[in-house]
Design a protein around this motif. Structure first.
Motif, PDB file in Angstrom:
ATOM      1  N   THR A 109       0.844  -1.204   0.000  1.00 55.76           N
ATOM      2  CA  THR A 109       0.000   0.000   0.000  1.00 55.76           C
ATOM      3  C   THR A 109       0.872   1.245   0.000  1.00 55.76           C
ATOM      4  O   THR A 109       0.641   2.183  -0.780  1.00 55.76           O
ATOM      5  CB  THR A 109      -0.942  -0.002   1.222  1.00 55.76           C
ATOM      6  N   ARG A 110       1.883   1.263   0.839  1.00 55.41           N
ATOM      7  CA  ARG A 110       2.783   2.426   0.893  1.00 55.41           C
ATOM      8  C   ARG A 110       3.547   2.571  -0.421  1.00 55.41           C
ATOM      9  O   ARG A 110       3.754   3.672  -0.909  1.00 55.41           O
ATOM     10  CB  ARG A 110       3.730   2.319   2.079  1.00 55.41           C
ATOM     11  N   TYR A 111       3.978   1.445  -0.984  1.00 50.33           N
ATOM     12  CA  TYR A 111       4.689   1.507  -2.254  1.00 50.33           C
ATOM     13  C   TYR A 111       3.783   2.092  -3.345  1.00 50.33           C
ATOM     14  O   TYR A 111       4.223   2.949  -4.119  1.00 50.33           O
ATOM     15  CB  TYR A 111       5.199   0.127  -2.685  1.00 50.33           C
ATOM     16  N   ARG A 112       2.554   1.636  -3.414  1.00 49.68           N
ATOM     17  CA  ARG A 112       1.638   2.147  -4.447  1.00 49.68           C
ATOM     18  C   ARG A 112       1.396   3.647  -4.272  1.00 49.68           C
ATOM     19  O   ARG A 112       1.323   4.390  -5.254  1.00 49.68           O
ATOM     20  CB  ARG A 112       0.329   1.368  -4.416  1.00 49.68           C
ATOM     21  N   ARG A 113       1.282   4.100  -3.032  1.00 54.32           N
ATOM     22  CA  ARG A 113       1.146   5.538  -2.772  1.00 54.32           C
ATOM     23  C   ARG A 113       2.411   6.290  -3.198  1.00 54.32           C
ATOM     24  O   ARG A 113       2.342   7.381  -3.774  1.00 54.32           O
ATOM     25  CB  ARG A 113       0.870   5.795  -1.295  1.00 54.32           C
ATOM     26  N   ALA A 114       3.566   5.702  -2.898  1.00 61.28           N
ATOM     27  CA  ALA A 114       4.840   6.325  -3.285  1.00 61.28           C
ATOM     28  C   ALA A 114       4.953   6.402  -4.800  1.00 61.28           C
ATOM     29  O   ALA A 114       5.371   7.432  -5.339  1.00 61.28           O
ATOM     30  CB  ALA A 114       6.012   5.525  -2.700  1.00 61.28           C
ATOM     31  N   LYS A 115       4.575   5.343  -5.475  1.00 65.65           N
ATOM     32  CA  LYS A 115       4.655   5.336  -6.938  1.00 65.65           C
ATOM     33  C   LYS A 115       3.732   6.391  -7.535  1.00 65.65           C
ATOM     34  O   LYS A 115       4.116   7.116  -8.457  1.00 65.65           O
ATOM     35  CB  LYS A 115       4.298   3.954  -7.479  1.00 65.65           C
ATOM     36  N   ALA A 116       2.517   6.506  -6.989  1.00 67.97           N
ATOM     37  CA  ALA A 116       1.578   7.526  -7.471  1.00 67.97           C
ATOM     38  C   ALA A 116       2.139   8.928  -7.215  1.00 67.97           C
ATOM     39  O   ALA A 116       2.044   9.816  -8.076  1.00 67.97           O
ATOM     40  CB  ALA A 116       0.219   7.359  -6.809  1.00 67.97           C
ATOM     41  N   ALA A 117       2.724   9.131  -6.045  1.00 68.66           N
ATOM     42  CA  ALA A 117       3.318  10.436  -5.734  1.00 68.66           C
ATOM     43  C   ALA A 117       4.478  10.721  -6.676  1.00 68.66           C
ATOM     44  O   ALA A 117       4.636  11.850  -7.147  1.00 68.66           O
ATOM     45  CB  ALA A 117       3.783  10.470  -4.272  1.00 68.66           C
ATOM     46  N   GLU A 125       6.837  13.522  -0.930  1.00 68.38           N
ATOM     47  CA  GLU A 125       5.779  12.570  -0.544  1.00 68.38           C
ATOM     48  C   GLU A 125       6.188  11.145  -0.900  1.00 68.38           C
ATOM     49  O   GLU A 125       5.909  10.213  -0.151  1.00 68.38           O
ATOM     50  CB  GLU A 125       4.446  12.930  -1.219  1.00 68.38           C
ATOM     51  N   THR A 126       6.858  10.992  -2.018  1.00 72.04           N
ATOM     52  CA  THR A 126       7.357   9.670  -2.401  1.00 72.04           C
ATOM     53  C   THR A 126       8.298   9.151  -1.319  1.00 72.04           C
ATOM     54  O   THR A 126       8.154   8.013  -0.851  1.00 72.04           O
ATOM     55  CB  THR A 126       8.093   9.738  -3.752  1.00 72.04           C
ATOM     56  N   GLN A 129       6.471   8.196   1.925  1.00 72.32           N
ATOM     57  CA  GLN A 129       5.758   6.916   1.857  1.00 72.32           C
ATOM     58  C   GLN A 129       6.724   5.731   1.931  1.00 72.32           C
ATOM     59  O   GLN A 129       6.405   4.705   2.527  1.00 72.32           O
ATOM     60  CB  GLN A 129       4.931   6.833   0.563  1.00 72.32           C
TER      61      GLN A 129
END
Length: 158
Positions: A109-117, A125-126, A129
């Motif tokens: 979940t954190r990785y997906r948020r980091a990738k989106a950021a 933000e990347t 996360q």
């Protein structure tokens, strides 16, 4: 199931061991060797290669998690483990791998948020996360994984 497991036992055990090696060994490489060196690289440059690297690594770990669950269940059922004195060790391993899988879900979940950021150009933000993944979540899973592997060697009697 026991008859089927009998003929597949070597392959099931091999897949189980390889999945554990990929997951736990991968965490050792990432946390103890790659991460300290990566921290010497400028943030934006580091993230530019960390995002694709972690994507590939987490895909491999996802396969490993699935294989560990599948092969663990096959071995427990195939060996009729609940009727042996080894059942508590098997339950310990199940519990550890389940906790590790839940933590891995948080990592994903954190990785997906980091990738989106990252894709949105939000460098800070990347990094925010990704930070707990390397500093907290992988170390916890690494310790749990080593305990599970130790428990697995106990199941083998040596």
């Amino acid at each position: 199931m026991t008859e089927i497991f009998g003929s597949l036992a070597p392959m099931v055990k091999f897949l189980h061991l390889m999945a554990a090696v990929l997951w736990v060994g991968g965490m050792i490489v990432v946390r103890l060797y790659l991460h300290p060196v990566a921290m010497r690289v400028a943030l934006k440059e580091r993230l530019a290669w960390q995002i694709p690297f972690l994507g590939r690594f987490f895909t491999g770990v996802s396969v490993a998690v699935f294989l560990l669950i599948l092969t663990g269940v096959l071995m427990a059922v195939g060996m009729n483990i609940k009727e042996t004195p080894l059942a508590p060790i098997v339950h310990l391993k199940y519990t550890i791998w389940l906790v590790m899988a839940l933590i891995f879900g948080v990592i994903l979940t954190r990785y997906r948020r980091a990738k989106a950021a990252w894709e949105a150009g939000e460098v800070e933000e990347t990094a925010r996360q990704l930070a707990p993944i390397a500093k907290v979540l992988i170390p916890i899973n690494l310790i749990l994984g080593v305990i599970a592997i130790f428990a697995g060697t106990t199941l083998r009697g040596f």
